[in-house]
Design a protein around this motif. Structure first.
Motif, PDB file in Angstrom:
ATOM      1  N   TYR A 184      21.248  57.877  19.552  1.00  0.00           N
ATOM      2  CA  TYR A 184      22.065  58.909  20.188  1.00  0.00           C
ATOM      3  C   TYR A 184      21.193  60.072  20.681  1.00  0.00           C
ATOM      4  CZ  TYR A 184      26.178  56.684  18.052  1.00  0.00           C
ATOM      5  OH  TYR A 184      27.166  55.800  17.679  1.00  0.00           O
ATOM      6  N   GLY A 185      20.393  60.629  19.783  1.00  0.00           N
ATOM      7  CA  GLY A 185      19.609  61.811  20.109  1.00  0.00           C
ATOM      8  C   GLY A 185      18.374  61.503  20.933  1.00  0.00           C
ATOM      9  N   GLY A 186      17.951  62.483  21.714  1.00  0.00           N
ATOM     10  CA  GLY A 186      16.788  62.297  22.562  1.00  0.00           C
ATOM     11  C   GLY A 186      15.469  62.410  21.833  1.00  0.00           C
ATOM     12  N   CYS A 187      15.488  62.821  20.560  1.00  0.00           N
ATOM     13  CA  CYS A 187      14.233  63.008  19.811  1.00  0.00           C
ATOM     14  C   CYS A 187      13.877  61.809  18.934  1.00  0.00           C
ATOM     15  CB  CYS A 187      14.315  64.256  18.936  1.00  0.00           C
ATOM     16  SG  CYS A 187      14.562  65.789  19.859  1.00  0.00           S
ATOM     17  N   GLU A 188      14.867  61.190  18.320  1.00  0.00           N
ATOM     18  CA  GLU A 188      14.582  60.018  17.490  1.00  0.00           C
ATOM     19  C   GLU A 188      15.840  59.195  17.277  1.00  0.00           C
ATOM     20  OE1 GLU A 188      13.249  60.905  13.539  1.00  0.00           O
ATOM     21  OE2 GLU A 188      14.879  62.312  13.137  1.00  0.00           O
ATOM     22  N   ALA A 189      15.639  57.930  16.875  1.00  0.00           N
ATOM     23  CA  ALA A 189      16.752  57.029  16.618  1.00  0.00           C
ATOM     24  C   ALA A 189      17.466  57.412  15.328  1.00  0.00           C
ATOM     25  CB  ALA A 189      16.251  55.592  16.534  1.00  0.00           C
ATOM     26  N   GLU A 190      18.680  56.909  15.164  1.00  0.00           N
ATOM     27  CA  GLU A 190      19.440  57.159  13.941  1.00  0.00           C
ATOM     28  C   GLU A 190      18.702  56.621  12.716  1.00  0.00           C
ATOM     29  OE1 GLU A 190      23.027  58.702  13.917  1.00  0.00           O
ATOM     30  OE2 GLU A 190      21.503  59.443  15.309  1.00  0.00           O
ATOM     31  N   TYR A 191      18.019  55.519  12.902  1.00  0.00           N
ATOM     32  CA  TYR A 191      17.272  54.865  11.819  1.00  0.00           C
ATOM     33  C   TYR A 191      15.908  54.487  12.386  1.00  0.00           C
ATOM     34  CZ  TYR A 191      16.432  51.478   7.980  1.00  0.00           C
ATOM     35  OH  TYR A 191      15.933  50.788   6.890  1.00  0.00           O
ATOM     36  N   PRO A 192      14.952  55.403  12.314  1.00  0.00           N
ATOM     37  CA  PRO A 192      13.625  55.127  12.880  1.00  0.00           C
ATOM     38  C   PRO A 192      12.996  53.886  12.242  1.00  0.00           C
ATOM     39  CG  PRO A 192      13.873  57.460  12.375  1.00  0.00           C
ATOM     40  CD  PRO A 192      15.045  56.774  11.756  1.00  0.00           C
ATOM     41  N   PHE A 201      10.275  60.089  15.624  1.00  0.00           N
ATOM     42  CA  PHE A 201      10.432  61.417  16.208  1.00  0.00           C
ATOM     43  C   PHE A 201       9.451  61.667  17.340  1.00  0.00           C
ATOM     44  CE2 PHE A 201       9.772  65.973  16.597  1.00  0.00           C
ATOM     45  CZ  PHE A 201      11.089  66.403  16.744  1.00  0.00           C
ATOM     46  N   ASP A 202       9.991  62.092  18.481  1.00  0.00           N
ATOM     47  CA  ASP A 202       9.209  62.439  19.665  1.00  0.00           C
ATOM     48  C   ASP A 202       9.347  63.948  19.867  1.00  0.00           C
ATOM     49  OD1 ASP A 202       8.156  62.921  22.172  1.00  0.00           O
ATOM     50  OD2 ASP A 202       9.202  61.276  23.162  1.00  0.00           O
ATOM     51  N   PRO A 203       8.244  64.701  19.809  1.00  0.00           N
ATOM     52  CA  PRO A 203       8.320  66.161  19.887  1.00  0.00           C
ATOM     53  C   PRO A 203       8.535  66.711  21.302  1.00  0.00           C
ATOM     54  CG  PRO A 203       6.042  65.479  19.710  1.00  0.00           C
ATOM     55  CD  PRO A 203       6.872  64.217  19.594  1.00  0.00           C
ATOM     56  N   GLN A 204       8.678  65.831  22.287  1.00  0.00           N
ATOM     57  CA  GLN A 204       8.723  66.245  23.686  1.00  0.00           C
ATOM     58  C   GLN A 204       9.763  67.323  23.971  1.00  0.00           C
ATOM     59  OE1 GLN A 204       8.501  63.736  27.909  1.00  0.00           O
ATOM     60  NE2 GLN A 204       8.798  62.654  25.991  1.00  0.00           N
ATOM     61  N   LEU A 205      10.982  67.150  23.463  1.00  0.00           N
ATOM     62  CA  LEU A 205      12.042  68.104  23.764  1.00  0.00           C
ATOM     63  C   LEU A 205      11.869  69.409  22.975  1.00  0.00           C
ATOM     64  CD1 LEU A 205      15.166  65.775  24.029  1.00  0.00           C
ATOM     65  CD2 LEU A 205      13.652  66.619  25.839  1.00  0.00           C
ATOM     66  N   VAL A 206      11.308  69.312  21.797  1.00  0.00           N
ATOM     67  CA  VAL A 206      11.009  70.526  21.024  1.00  0.00           C
ATOM     68  C   VAL A 206       9.935  71.333  21.745  1.00  0.00           C
ATOM     69  CG1 VAL A 206      10.051  71.396  18.851  1.00  0.00           C
ATOM     70  CG2 VAL A 206      11.728  69.531  18.823  1.00  0.00           C
ATOM     71  N   VAL A 230      20.724  67.994  20.430  1.00  0.00           N
ATOM     72  CA  VAL A 230      20.560  69.413  20.116  1.00  0.00           C
ATOM     73  C   VAL A 230      20.311  69.612  18.618  1.00  0.00           C
ATOM     74  CG1 VAL A 230      21.647  71.696  20.168  1.00  0.00           C
ATOM     75  CG2 VAL A 230      21.925  70.130  22.104  1.00  0.00           C
ATOM     76  N   GLU A 231      21.028  68.885  17.779  1.00  0.00           N
ATOM     77  CA  GLU A 231      20.828  69.017  16.334  1.00  0.00           C
ATOM     78  C   GLU A 231      19.407  68.604  15.933  1.00  0.00           C
ATOM     79  OE1 GLU A 231      24.122  66.722  14.920  1.00  0.00           O
ATOM     80  OE2 GLU A 231      25.408  68.495  14.686  1.00  0.00           O
ATOM     81  N   GLN A 232      18.896  67.549  16.565  1.00  0.00           N
ATOM     82  CA  GLN A 232      17.526  67.129  16.275  1.00  0.00           C
ATOM     83  C   GLN A 232      16.519  68.188  16.718  1.00  0.00           C
ATOM     84  OE1 GLN A 232      17.147  63.309  18.223  1.00  0.00           O
ATOM     85  NE2 GLN A 232      18.247  62.213  16.608  1.00  0.00           N
ATOM     86  N   MET A 233      16.811  68.853  17.822  1.00  0.00           N
ATOM     87  CA  MET A 233      15.912  69.892  18.333  1.00  0.00           C
ATOM     88  C   MET A 233      15.897  71.120  17.425  1.00  0.00           C
ATOM     89  SD  MET A 233      16.939  69.503  22.350  1.00  0.00           S
ATOM     90  CE  MET A 233      16.059  70.931  22.981  1.00  0.00           C
ATOM     91  N   VAL A 234      17.093  71.606  17.066  1.00  0.00           N
ATOM     92  CA  VAL A 234      17.146  72.869  16.317  1.00  0.00           C
ATOM     93  C   VAL A 234      16.542  72.740  14.922  1.00  0.00           C
ATOM     94  CG1 VAL A 234      19.133  73.737  17.626  1.00  0.00           C
ATOM     95  CG2 VAL A 234      19.506  72.521  15.453  1.00  0.00           C
ATOM     96  N   GLU A 235      16.518  71.518  14.389  1.00  0.00           N
ATOM     97  CA  GLU A 235      15.885  71.304  13.076  1.00  0.00           C
ATOM     98  C   GLU A 235      14.405  71.672  13.094  1.00  0.00           C
ATOM     99  OE1 GLU A 235      16.428  67.336  11.718  1.00  0.00           O
ATOM    100  OE2 GLU A 235      18.578  67.562  11.360  1.00  0.00           O
ATOM    101  N   LYS A 236      13.791  71.587  14.272  1.00  0.00           N
ATOM    102  CA  LYS A 236      12.348  71.823  14.410  1.00  0.00           C
ATOM    103  C   LYS A 236      12.031  73.174  15.042  1.00  0.00           C
ATOM    104  CE  LYS A 236      11.493  67.507  13.112  1.00  0.00           C
ATOM    105  NZ  LYS A 236      10.818  67.163  11.854  1.00  0.00           N
ATOM    106  N   LEU A 237      13.055  73.991  15.307  1.00  0.00           N
ATOM    107  CA  LEU A 237      12.852  75.257  16.000  1.00  0.00           C
ATOM    108  C   LEU A 237      13.080  76.450  15.074  1.00  0.00           C
ATOM    109  CD1 LEU A 237      14.764  74.435  19.325  1.00  0.00           C
ATOM    110  CD2 LEU A 237      12.273  74.487  19.005  1.00  0.00           C
ATOM    111  N   SER A 238      12.403  77.540  15.369  1.00  0.00           N
ATOM    112  CA  SER A 238      12.627  78.780  14.626  1.00  0.00           C
ATOM    113  C   SER A 238      13.925  79.426  15.121  1.00  0.00           C
ATOM    114  CB  SER A 238      11.466  79.739  14.861  1.00  0.00           C
ATOM    115  OG  SER A 238      11.474  80.216  16.204  1.00  0.00           O
ATOM    116  N   SER A 239      14.408  80.413  14.384  1.00  0.00           N
ATOM    117  CA  SER A 239      15.655  81.084  14.783  1.00  0.00           C
ATOM    118  C   SER A 239      15.503  81.749  16.146  1.00  0.00           C
ATOM    119  CB  SER A 239      16.064  82.114  13.728  1.00  0.00           C
ATOM    120  OG  SER A 239      15.017  83.054  13.517  1.00  0.00           O
ATOM    121  N   GLU A 240      14.305  82.259  16.460  1.00  0.00           N
ATOM    122  CA  GLU A 240      14.080  82.890  17.758  1.00  0.00           C
ATOM    123  C   GLU A 240      14.047  81.847  18.869  1.00  0.00           C
ATOM    124  OE1 GLU A 240      13.982  86.146  18.788  1.00  0.00           O
ATOM    125  OE2 GLU A 240      14.826  86.346  16.769  1.00  0.00           O
ATOM    126  N   GLU A 241      13.474  80.702  18.584  1.00  0.00           N
ATOM    127  CA  GLU A 241      13.410  79.626  19.590  1.00  0.00           C
ATOM    128  C   GLU A 241      14.794  79.050  19.865  1.00  0.00           C
ATOM    129  OE1 GLU A 241       8.844  78.076  18.696  1.00  0.00           O
ATOM    130  OE2 GLU A 241      10.527  77.287  17.518  1.00  0.00           O
TER     131      GLU A 241
END
Length: 282
Positions: A184-192, A201-206, A230-241
């Motif tokens: 589903y997510g653009g960063c990684e599969a549900e079950y890598p 996990f692909d850091p491209q979108l982060v 979006v949920e996969q992205m925000v897990e890797k981002l700071s509150s400011e990001e």
């Protein structure tokens, strides 16, 4: 003074997810033939979403420095498609069938390839323990090479005009090609999967967020691939990001029956600092 860098992330804007008008024609580039589209998994309201997003791209053309598009990309044989599964009578599950870990353990649904039993047991157990989406059998969709895999015309045309005006190429990210895990997510599969880096996990979108001042987010469907990305992205981002993110809420819609999940996602994102705006309010 440095000009703010702005990117647009469009998640899975493909024909199989859009409630295309009945008379809409589609030209297959390879055949130069027109055919009427029959979307596999149309999201209610999504065609109007595509018109609003196309208008947004046109109006913001000179302000958008990069466009990134994710593409749901499946095979006919896929863990979320019917032919991957069968019951004791050899019948495949109907679309929207939910398959639980217990269903497999009880032999209600089994993989058509018996050697995959251990994998699907581990797969469904992992989904359930992590509180992820249940394994659902979707109508066969976004098969690579099919009309349904292509980007819808309004958005595709707007991207092409943006490329012509800015002399910049948009970026495409394919996801979902491995038939043994949902993506589903653009960063990684549900079950890598350990043996396939494309599911990990692909850091491209982060990195896209880190390198930009603003990232606008659109696409389909709000309840699934948009939410998961979006949920996969925000897990890797700071509150400011996280504050750099803006979901264009009038350009994305939930899968029918999953409206509550979409609302919960938007509430959660709003609380952590993601901006929720309509395309016309910018």
């Amino acid at each position: 003074m440095r000009q703010p860098m702005t990117s647009l992330l469009i998640i899975d804007p493909q024909y199989d997810f859009y409630d295309v008008p009945v008379n809409e024609q589609f030209t297959l580039d390879s055949e130069h033939q027109e055919k009427t589209i029959a979307p596999a998994l149309p999201v209610p309201g999504s065609w109007n979403d595509s018109q609003r997003l196309a208008s947004f791209i046109e109006k913001q053309q000179q302000s958008i420095h990069s466009i990134v598009v994710t593409l749901d990309s499946h095979n006919e044989y896929d863990i979320a498609h019917a032919i991957y599964w069968q019951n004791k009578s050899g019948e495949h599950p109907a679309p929207f069938t939910l398959i639980s870990h217990q269903d497999i353990a009880d032999g209600i649904w089994l993989p058509t390839k018996p050697e995959l039993l251990e994998h699907v047991l581990a797969y469904t157990q992992s989904l359930e323990q992590a509180g992820k989406y249940s394994l659902i059998i979707w109508p066969t969709h976004c098969v690579m090479g099919s009309a349904g895999h292509k980007v819808v015309a309004p958005i595709q045309a707007a991207i092409q005009r943006w490329e012509q005006q800015t002399n910049t190429q948009h970026i495409s990210i394919s996801k979902g090609e491995n038939p043994h895990t949902e993506h589903y997510g653009g960063c990684e599969a549900e079950y890598p999967l350990a043996d396939d880096k494309n599911t990990q996990f692909d850091p491209q979108l982060v990195e896209l967020v880190k390198q930009n001042d603003h990232v606008f987010i659109s696409g389909q469907a709000l309840s699934h691939c948009v939410a998961s990305t979006v949920e996969q992205m925000v897990e890797k981002l700071s509150s400011e990001e996280i504050k750099k993110l803006t979901i264009l809420i009038d350009t994305t819609s939930p899968v029918a029956g999953f409206e509550q999940q979409a609302e919960a996602f938007i509430d959660k994102m709003s609380q952590i600092g993601v901006n929720i705006l309509t395309s016309s309010n910018l």
